[in-house]
Design a protein around this motif. Structure first.
Motif, mmCIF file in Angstrom:
data_model
loop_
_atom_site.group_PDB
_atom_site.id
_atom_site.type_symbol
_atom_site.label_atom_id
_atom_site.label_comp_id
_atom_site.label_asym_id
_atom_site.label_seq_id
_atom_site.Cartn_x
_atom_site.Cartn_y
_atom_site.Cartn_z
ATOM 1 N N SER A 125 -12.251 -21.621 2.537
ATOM 2 C CA SER A 125 -13.688 -21.867 3.068
ATOM 3 C C SER A 125 -13.544 -23.138 4.134
ATOM 4 O O SER A 125 -12.969 -24.133 4.037
ATOM 5 N N ILE A 126 -14.038 -22.728 5.352
ATOM 6 C CA ILE A 126 -14.113 -23.757 6.334
ATOM 7 C C ILE A 126 -14.896 -24.763 6.153
ATOM 8 O O ILE A 126 -16.330 -24.516 6.241
ATOM 9 N N ASP A 127 -14.761 -25.966 6.178
ATOM 10 C CA ASP A 127 -15.833 -27.124 5.767
ATOM 11 C C ASP A 127 -16.378 -27.919 6.617
ATOM 12 O O ASP A 127 -17.352 -28.430 6.742
ATOM 13 N N CYS A 128 -15.273 -28.004 7.519
ATOM 14 C CA CYS A 128 -15.792 -29.025 8.793
ATOM 15 C C CYS A 128 -15.021 -28.778 10.184
ATOM 16 O O CYS A 128 -14.066 -27.749 10.264
ATOM 17 N N ILE A 129 -15.639 -28.805 11.224
ATOM 18 C CA ILE A 129 -15.249 -28.378 12.614
ATOM 19 C C ILE A 129 -15.861 -29.290 13.558
ATOM 20 O O ILE A 129 -16.872 -30.027 13.610
ATOM 21 N N GLN A 130 -15.098 -29.848 14.495
ATOM 22 C CA GLN A 130 -15.390 -31.003 15.587
ATOM 23 C C GLN A 130 -14.667 -30.392 16.941
ATOM 24 O O GLN A 130 -13.661 -30.169 17.264
ATOM 25 N N LEU A 131 -15.630 -30.554 17.831
ATOM 26 C CA LEU A 131 -15.340 -30.300 19.438
ATOM 27 C C LEU A 131 -14.509 -31.607 19.704
ATOM 28 O O LEU A 131 -15.125 -32.771 19.796
ATOM 29 N N ILE A 132 -13.383 -31.494 20.407
ATOM 30 C CA ILE A 132 -12.550 -32.643 20.874
ATOM 31 C C ILE A 132 -12.993 -32.857 22.264
ATOM 32 O O ILE A 132 -13.056 -33.779 23.079
ATOM 33 N N ASN A 133 -12.979 -31.488 22.979
ATOM 34 C CA ASN A 133 -13.274 -31.578 24.481
ATOM 35 C C ASN A 133 -13.973 -30.210 24.722
ATOM 36 O O ASN A 133 -14.059 -29.437 23.758
ATOM 37 N N GLU A 134 -13.964 -29.834 25.990
ATOM 38 C CA GLU A 134 -14.499 -28.424 26.350
ATOM 39 C C GLU A 134 -13.700 -27.320 25.899
ATOM 40 O O GLU A 134 -14.026 -26.131 25.847
ATOM 41 N N GLU A 135 -12.469 -27.883 25.816
ATOM 42 C CA GLU A 135 -11.453 -26.720 25.577
ATOM 43 C C GLU A 135 -10.722 -26.578 24.118
ATOM 44 O O GLU A 135 -10.337 -25.686 23.707
ATOM 45 N N HIS A 136 -10.813 -27.569 23.389
ATOM 46 C CA HIS A 136 -10.307 -27.763 22.155
ATOM 47 C C HIS A 136 -11.160 -28.108 21.027
ATOM 48 O O HIS A 136 -11.921 -28.879 21.242
ATOM 49 N N MET A 137 -10.792 -27.468 19.880
ATOM 50 C CA MET A 137 -11.626 -28.180 18.622
ATOM 51 C C MET A 137 -10.505 -27.960 17.347
ATOM 52 O O MET A 137 -9.583 -27.397 17.441
ATOM 53 N N VAL A 138 -10.993 -28.774 16.536
ATOM 54 C CA VAL A 138 -10.289 -28.873 15.187
ATOM 55 C C VAL A 138 -11.177 -28.418 14.011
ATOM 56 O O VAL A 138 -12.432 -28.895 14.089
ATOM 57 N N SER A 139 -10.512 -27.766 13.042
ATOM 58 C CA SER A 139 -11.328 -27.381 12.125
ATOM 59 C C SER A 139 -10.451 -27.654 10.607
ATOM 60 O O SER A 139 -9.108 -27.737 10.840
ATOM 61 N N GLY A 140 -11.136 -28.001 9.432
ATOM 62 C CA GLY A 140 -10.516 -28.261 8.161
ATOM 63 C C GLY A 140 -11.235 -27.335 7.254
ATOM 64 O O GLY A 140 -12.232 -26.939 7.319
#
Length: 198
Positions: free
Chosen positions: A179-194
């Motif tokens: 289950s993906i609990d969090c996601i955050q946009l770093i910039n317009e091209e990249h994101m990180v998920s946990g």
């Protein structure tokens, strides 16, 4: 290569300020786009607006008892998330009781309550440069709202995806096993998920 952990410098203790005012754990906070104010919420349902420079509490909206949301200004359950529009005009807060509240960020007056989610509201985000609000919930859907017009727009069903709103299309990202609990946009091209797969 020097390990990253050794490159990180801890902050000077003298530069850390502690703002006290909540009775129960703080669950979310946002900083206004002009960096002048902090809005925080907690398990006690209290909404507090702080002045960054002085650390003063500019307004405090108390939490209420369950079922009193219509008569009482504040939340009556744990507040899980909040967001502020990029122009600093609107603040949105979401709680465990399925409600989204919209506030005038300048005065801390409640403007509207959005209902429609069938479970806890777990994430909120304004589209940059607009008053369009996205809400995520434990009911597994994303809803879109027009805050300026107090209007519901649509519901987006599915897993965590990148939604292209004008084109009405989406990109689906695979990789997690849980289950993906969090996601955050770093910039317009990249994101990180946990996720709970570690």
């Amino acid at each position: 290569h020097v390990p990253l952990s050794l490159q990180v410098q801890p902050p000077d203790p003298a530069s850390i300020r502690v703002l006290r005012g909540h009775q129960l754990p703080v669950t979310c906070l946002v900083i206004s786009p002009d960096d002048r104010f902090i809005f925080s919420d907690s398990k006690d349902g209290y909404l507090i607006k702080w002045e960054v420079e002085s650390g003063k509490r500019l307004c405090v909206v108390p939490g209420g008892k369950k079922g009193t949301e219509e008569r009482h200004m504040g939340h009556a359950s744990h507040v899980l998330c909040m967001a502020i529009s990029s122009d600093g005009k609107y603040l949105a807060t979401g709680d465990r009781n399925k409600l989204i509240m919209i506030w005038d960020a300048a005065t801390c007056k409640r403007l509207h309550i959005f209902t429609g989610h069938h479970d806890a509201v777990s994430g909120l985000s304004f589209r940059k440069g607009t008053h369009q609000l996205y809400s995520a919930s434990h009911d597994r859907c994303v809803k879109v709202w027009n805050v300026a017009e107090n209007a519901y727009v649509e519901t987006l069903y599915g897993t965590v995806r990148l939604w292209k709103i004008p084109e009405e299309s989406q990109l689906v990202f695979y990789g997690h096993q849980g289950s993906i609990d969090c996601i955050q946009l770093i910039n317009e091209e990249h994101m990180v998920s946990g996720a709970d797969d570690g």
